[in-house]
Design an enzyme around this catalytic site. Structure first.
Site: not given
Ligand SMILES: Nc1ncnc2c1ncn2[C@@H]1O[C@H](COP(=O)(O)OP(=O)(O)O)[C@@H](O)[C@H]1O
Ligand SMILES: [Mg+2]
Length: 421
Positions: A299-301
């Protein structure tokens, strides 16, 4: 001359060429040197006089570490402003920017010999603060003056031909980034370095251009090779220019997520049209990266995890970096970094959202779904292979991570397939 961080100007170099002066103004101002031939970014074109646009602030602010790492540097060096911190640690940054107190010139590279035992102590030492980057981030003339962006603690190193670590001094270029396990007082995280190594290797095995990584078991860290460093024909270590998508969008690092006002996926996609010499190939890879992130549960893209790199053939999308499965940790953000067709909860992203994304990108839904399907068919096997590659001798926590990753990702891929394909 003692580096105090209080001078009102800093000399800005790209590689070893002086390009201008950074002024301690509010807002930050930059002025090109009369002899400058290269722009910092296309959004800050060569011109006379001081420039203080949001692009200037974003270009320099994004060179600093974020969050807790920035706070530590600020506390240790009594520097609270972006300018003040860059004055202390801007000697080696992401890409080719070198900031030095006015009047100083970049010095020939020099390194302190170290050992993996000593590096282990720096990474995991004692009270937990001993290894924080602030301790290593300089403040003296001969000490290291290194700054790498990002929210996690990392160590910038070089590696000698015998595989021993070297600690860069002054403005000397590092060649590798060591990322130990993330530590968060509020959330239980474990084996994130192994997680990142496996997911990065899996990305490579899926055919994505990805920074080279290795798991360094003796220091429990992911060793990332810097793609923005190279040796010239004389064997001298040099820097390639790079800029992340926050720098190129004129956004400060605290708005890297779309939900906070950061760049949208469509804006990142469009940046490649204007910044890459091979936009069609790079845009396709960006789409493949998007689905890879959805499948591995990363989710950290966000936009700061994408960069443009100056290659010998011209600017291209940089190899991918900072890939891990964040969804394996219950306490981390549940929202995907970008909205896909108006939705940022991964469990609600399905065919309608992908179709809507296709429309906003100006590609056909069929093209996007083909890319999604192709990546879905590769991820499971790639993660299993990457986990096997790391081999034996893992600690119990690391073994649990390797096993859980495979199960988690297989589960996500199955669900996403059902909703999307
Ligand atoms: N392999 C690499 N080569 C060159 N620069 C890199 C590489 N990996 C990361 N970077 C740069 O370092 C920054 C921080 O690294 P990253 O892995 O994203 O750390 P974090 O997990 O703290 O966000 C990135 O935003 C990018 O600018
Ligand atoms: Mg990052």
């Amino acid at each position: 001359m003692k580096i105090t961080g209080n001078d009102d100007t800093l000399a800005v170099f790209l590689e070893s060429a002086l390009v201008g002066t950074l002024y301690n103004d509010q807002p930050l101002a930059f002025e090109y040197a009369a002899a400058a031939t290269r722009a910092l970014t296309p959004e800050i074109p060569l011109q006379a006089g001081k420039i203080n646009t949001s692009f200037v602030h974003a270009f320099f602010e994004n060179l600093l570490p974020e969050g807790d790492q920035r706070t530590l540097i600020s506390l240790r060096h009594h520097a609270s402003s972006v300018f003040g911190m860059l004055a202390i640690i801007g000697g080696d940054t992401a890409g080719s920017t070198v900031l030095l107190p006015s009047g100083q010139l970049p010095q020939p590279a020099s390194y302190q010999r170290s050992s993996w035992e000593a590096v282990n102590a720096l990474l995991h030492g004692g009270d937990g603060a001993a290894g924080e980057s602030g301790e290593l981030a300089g403040g003296s003339e001969s000490g290291p003056r290194l700054s790498i962006s990002g929210a996690q603690f990392k160590l910038l190193v070089s590696i000698d031909p015998d595989d021993n670590p070297l600690l860069p001094l002054g403005n000397s270029p590092s060649t590798h980034i060591l990322k130990p396990d993330m530590v968060r007082p509020d959330i239980k995280l474990f084996a994130s370095a192994l997680n990142e190594t496996i997911v990065m290797r899996a990305a490579h095995l899926c055919g994505l251009p990805t920074a080279a990584v290795r798991y360094r078991r003796e220091v429990k860290a992911c060793l990332v090779e810097r793609y923005d460093r190279y040796r010239d024909v004389a064997g001298v270590l040099r820097r390639h220019w790079q800029a992340d998508f926050c720098q190129l969008s004129g956004k400060a690092s605290d708005i890297k997520y779309e939900a906070d006002g950061g760049p949208t996926f469509a804006q990142c996609f469009a940046l490649l049209r204007t910044h890459s010499v091979l936009p069609a190939i790079d845009q396709r890879n960006l789409l493949r990266w998007l689905f890879f992130n959805l499948y591995v549960g990363n989710n950290d893209s966000h936009a700061k995890n994408l960069s443009i790199l100056a290659t010998p053939d011209g600017p291209r999308l940089a190899p991918f970096y900072d890939l891990m499965s964040t969804r394996i940790y219950a306490g981390l953000g549940k929202q995907f970094a970008f909205q896909i067709g108006g939705e940022n909860l991964p469990g609600k992203i399905g065919a309608p959202q992908v179709q809507s994304l296709a429309t906003s990108l100006g590609v056909t839904p069929k093209y996007l779904l083909t890319i999604a399907g192709d990546m879905a068919s590769k991820v499971d096997a790639a993660v299993a292979l990457a986990a096997n590659e790391i081999g034996q001798d893992l600690s119990p926590a690391e073994l649990v991570m390797a096993g859980r990753l495979q199960l988690k990702i297989a589960g996500i891929v199955k669900q996403m397939r059902a909703r999307m394909l």
